[in-house]
Write a protein that holds these residues in place. Sequence first.
Motif, PDB file in Angstrom:
ATOM      1  N   TYR A 284     -14.982 -14.399 -54.052  1.00 34.45           N
ATOM      2  CA  TYR A 284     -13.804 -15.226 -54.311  1.00 34.45           C
ATOM      3  C   TYR A 284     -12.583 -14.673 -53.587  1.00 34.45           C
ATOM      4  N   ILE A 285     -12.426 -13.360 -53.603  1.00 37.94           N
ATOM      5  CA  ILE A 285     -11.302 -12.717 -52.909  1.00 37.94           C
ATOM      6  C   ILE A 285     -11.390 -12.989 -51.407  1.00 37.94           C
ATOM      7  N   LYS A 286     -12.577 -12.869 -50.855  1.00 36.64           N
ATOM      8  CA  LYS A 286     -12.756 -13.140 -49.423  1.00 36.64           C
ATOM      9  C   LYS A 286     -12.530 -14.611 -49.108  1.00 36.64           C
ATOM     10  N   TYR A 287     -12.966 -15.476 -50.007  1.00 33.96           N
ATOM     11  CA  TYR A 287     -12.720 -16.910 -49.847  1.00 33.96           C
ATOM     12  C   TYR A 287     -11.223 -17.189 -49.802  1.00 33.96           C
ATOM     13  N   ARG A 288     -10.460 -16.582 -50.714  1.00 34.55           N
ATOM     14  CA  ARG A 288      -9.012 -16.795 -50.738  1.00 34.55           C
ATOM     15  C   ARG A 288      -8.365 -16.262 -49.456  1.00 34.55           C
ATOM     16  N   ALA A 289      -8.817 -15.122 -48.957  1.00 25.90           N
ATOM     17  CA  ALA A 289      -8.281 -14.566 -47.706  1.00 25.90           C
ATOM     18  C   ALA A 289      -8.542 -15.524 -46.549  1.00 25.90           C
ATOM     19  N   ASN A 290      -9.764 -16.045 -46.468  1.00 19.75           N
ATOM     20  CA  ASN A 290     -10.087 -17.032 -45.432  1.00 19.75           C
ATOM     21  C   ASN A 290      -9.160 -18.235 -45.508  1.00 19.75           C
ATOM     22  N   LYS A 291      -8.917 -18.691 -46.708  1.00 17.01           N
ATOM     23  CA  LYS A 291      -8.094 -19.885 -46.893  1.00 17.01           C
ATOM     24  C   LYS A 291      -6.678 -19.652 -46.385  1.00 17.01           C
ATOM     25  N   MET A 292      -6.114 -18.485 -46.700  1.00 15.72           N
ATOM     26  CA  MET A 292      -4.756 -18.201 -46.246  1.00 15.72           C
ATOM     27  C   MET A 292      -4.698 -18.043 -44.734  1.00 15.72           C
ATOM     28  N   LEU A 293      -5.717 -17.437 -44.139  1.00 12.34           N
ATOM     29  CA  LEU A 293      -5.752 -17.308 -42.685  1.00 12.34           C
ATOM     30  C   LEU A 293      -5.764 -18.681 -42.016  1.00 12.34           C
ATOM     31  N   ARG A 294      -6.557 -19.604 -42.560  1.00 11.38           N
ATOM     32  CA  ARG A 294      -6.587 -20.963 -41.995  1.00 11.38           C
ATOM     33  C   ARG A 294      -5.211 -21.617 -42.103  1.00 11.38           C
ATOM     34  N   MET A 295      -4.553 -21.454 -43.235  1.00 12.19           N
ATOM     35  CA  MET A 295      -3.238 -22.049 -43.429  1.00 12.19           C
ATOM     36  C   MET A 295      -2.215 -21.467 -42.458  1.00 12.19           C
ATOM     37  N   MET A 296      -2.415 -20.214 -42.067  1.00 14.36           N
ATOM     38  CA  MET A 296      -1.513 -19.553 -41.129  1.00 14.36           C
ATOM     39  C   MET A 296      -1.879 -19.848 -39.676  1.00 14.36           C
ATOM     40  N   GLY A 297      -2.896 -20.672 -39.466  1.00 13.94           N
ATOM     41  CA  GLY A 297      -3.292 -21.054 -38.120  1.00 13.94           C
ATOM     42  C   GLY A 297      -4.228 -20.070 -37.456  1.00 13.94           C
ATOM     43  N   LEU A 298      -4.882 -19.223 -38.257  1.00 11.08           N
ATOM     44  CA  LEU A 298      -5.789 -18.213 -37.720  1.00 11.08           C
ATOM     45  C   LEU A 298      -7.227 -18.500 -38.143  1.00 11.08           C
ATOM     46  N   SER A 299      -8.148 -17.739 -37.602  1.00 12.45           N
ATOM     47  CA  SER A 299      -9.573 -17.959 -37.869  1.00 12.45           C
ATOM     48  C   SER A 299     -10.030 -17.191 -39.102  1.00 12.45           C
ATOM     49  N   GLU A 300     -11.070 -17.719 -39.733  1.00 11.75           N
ATOM     50  CA  GLU A 300     -11.670 -17.013 -40.871  1.00 11.75           C
ATOM     51  C   GLU A 300     -12.311 -15.716 -40.395  1.00 11.75           C
ATOM     52  N   ILE A 301     -12.293 -14.714 -41.258  1.00  6.33           N
ATOM     53  CA  ILE A 301     -12.923 -13.438 -40.904  1.00  6.33           C
ATOM     54  C   ILE A 301     -14.137 -13.128 -41.774  1.00  6.33           C
ATOM     55  N   TYR A 302     -14.377 -13.948 -42.795  1.00  4.71           N
ATOM     56  CA  TYR A 302     -15.540 -13.753 -43.669  1.00  4.71           C
ATOM     57  C   TYR A 302     -16.379 -15.029 -43.611  1.00  4.71           C
ATOM     58  N   GLN A 303     -17.278 -15.079 -42.645  1.00  2.00           N
ATOM     59  CA  GLN A 303     -18.019 -16.309 -42.370  1.00  2.00           C
ATOM     60  C   GLN A 303     -18.939 -16.729 -43.505  1.00  2.00           C
ATOM     61  N   ASP A 304     -19.325 -15.802 -44.364  1.00  3.71           N
ATOM     62  CA  ASP A 304     -20.219 -16.119 -45.478  1.00  3.71           C
ATOM     63  C   ASP A 304     -19.463 -16.524 -46.742  1.00  3.71           C
ATOM     64  N   HIS A 305     -18.138 -16.667 -46.624  1.00  2.00           N
ATOM     65  CA  HIS A 305     -17.341 -16.943 -47.823  1.00  2.00           C
ATOM     66  C   HIS A 305     -16.327 -18.056 -47.548  1.00  2.00           C
ATOM     67  N   VAL A 306     -16.829 -19.176 -47.041  1.00  2.00           N
ATOM     68  CA  VAL A 306     -15.944 -20.307 -46.740  1.00  2.00           C
ATOM     69  C   VAL A 306     -15.882 -21.286 -47.913  1.00  2.00           C
ATOM     70  N   GLU A 307     -16.752 -21.114 -48.902  1.00  2.00           N
ATOM     71  CA  GLU A 307     -16.738 -21.958 -50.100  1.00  2.00           C
ATOM     72  C   GLU A 307     -16.343 -21.125 -51.312  1.00  2.00           C
ATOM     73  N   ASN A 308     -15.686 -21.761 -52.251  1.00  2.00           N
ATOM     74  CA  ASN A 308     -15.277 -21.093 -53.489  1.00  2.00           C
ATOM     75  C   ASN A 308     -16.494 -20.812 -54.366  1.00  2.00           C
ATOM     76  N   PRO A 309     -16.815 -19.534 -54.639  1.00  2.00           N
ATOM     77  CA  PRO A 309     -17.977 -19.213 -55.455  1.00  2.00           C
ATOM     78  C   PRO A 309     -17.704 -19.260 -56.959  1.00  2.00           C
ATOM     79  N   MET A 310     -16.448 -19.508 -57.347  1.00  2.00           N
ATOM     80  CA  MET A 310     -16.085 -19.486 -58.770  1.00  2.00           C
ATOM     81  C   MET A 310     -15.596 -20.871 -59.199  1.00  2.00           C
ATOM     82  N   LYS A 311     -16.481 -21.852 -59.079  1.00  2.00           N
ATOM     83  CA  LYS A 311     -16.096 -23.235 -59.329  1.00  2.00           C
ATOM     84  C   LYS A 311     -15.762 -23.502 -60.790  1.00  2.00           C
ATOM     85  N   TRP A 312     -16.168 -22.615 -61.685  1.00  2.00           N
ATOM     86  CA  TRP A 312     -15.855 -22.814 -63.105  1.00  2.00           C
ATOM     87  C   TRP A 312     -14.346 -22.772 -63.363  1.00  2.00           C
TER      88      TRP A 312
END
Length: 347
Positions: A284-312
């Motif tokens: 989840y932490i890596k997913y959030r980091a990826n999300k912020m990088l995308r919002m800042m116009g940069l590329s994801e750095i954790y390719q295995d964590h592009v989906e939210n694993p804590m959907k609950w």
Amino acid sequence: MSKSLLNRAKTLEPLYPNKSTGIFGGKSSGILNWNDIAYPHWYKIYKRLIGNYWQADEVNMASDVKQFSSLTQSEQDAYLKIIGLLSTLDAPQTRTALLLSLYATDASVQSIMAVIAQQEAVHNESYSYVLSSIVSLDEQNRSFQLGRTDPILLKRNEKLTEQYNAFVEEPSMENILKTMTYTALLEGMFFYSGFAFFYNLARHNKMVGTSTMISYINRDELEHGRFIAELFRATLAENPTYNTMEFTEWVYTHFEQSVELEIEWSTYVLADVNGIDINEMKGYIKYRANKMLRMMGLSEIYQDHVENPMKWIRAYTDSFDETKTDFFEQKSRQYTKTSDLNGFDDL
């Protein structure tokens, strides 16, 4: 990158145009006409921000007062430590938002930052409010001291502290961009393991008042993170000499360092809490980091964590229609307003 220092924006300068020629280091009269700004869509952000107005003591804490003593010792410890963490993050955000606005030559940025600073002040007040509802003053003070005394928390906040203080001491364009990087991390990733803890309590029907308060803070932080990411991109676009491979690598490196520190902190504070899967939290932490990088116009750095694993988490947050931030698009949770501090009349 050059480290020439920026001057604080003048309050009024009638010889300059109303529409700023630059976000930082530009020319502007200081007069704000929302119908004539350099980035017109920022008016919508301003409107969403002021639409989020709320006050801490509108949330009824009566049930939490009764429930806190029935939490497990691990839950009580994590509750107090995470409140301590959140307070050490939100308190400096009030000052940092104001500092950024002092150097912004775009009056719309100054106004948006003023609202963000006010909301961060409310967030910090809310942590005092929830603790005053459930524990003694001595225990409240111990929780708020953690940011100064807990070695894991000190380590986790060290880089953030260094950069925020560097901006104070040397207000260069480089330090503004680096400070916005850490602000994006703070608004979009640092808070979220703490938020998840309170939502986890709520899904077990524990401390629902606190989790409701957290959901309003969460809603604000999503908007803050969105604006900071846009401000970062716009500032880089206006100052292309800073948009270098060297600076991009600096951003990626500090994101990676921050993720590792957040994982270390989360493992430390949540390891014994029932209902929290630490491996899931790491993702989840890596997913959030990826999300912020995308919002800042940069590329994801954790390719295995592009989906939210804590959907609950979806069931425990407000509906953020305009933000469109994945799992935060659910029905609004209702809270009970109380006219008496902490709802003690309901005990």
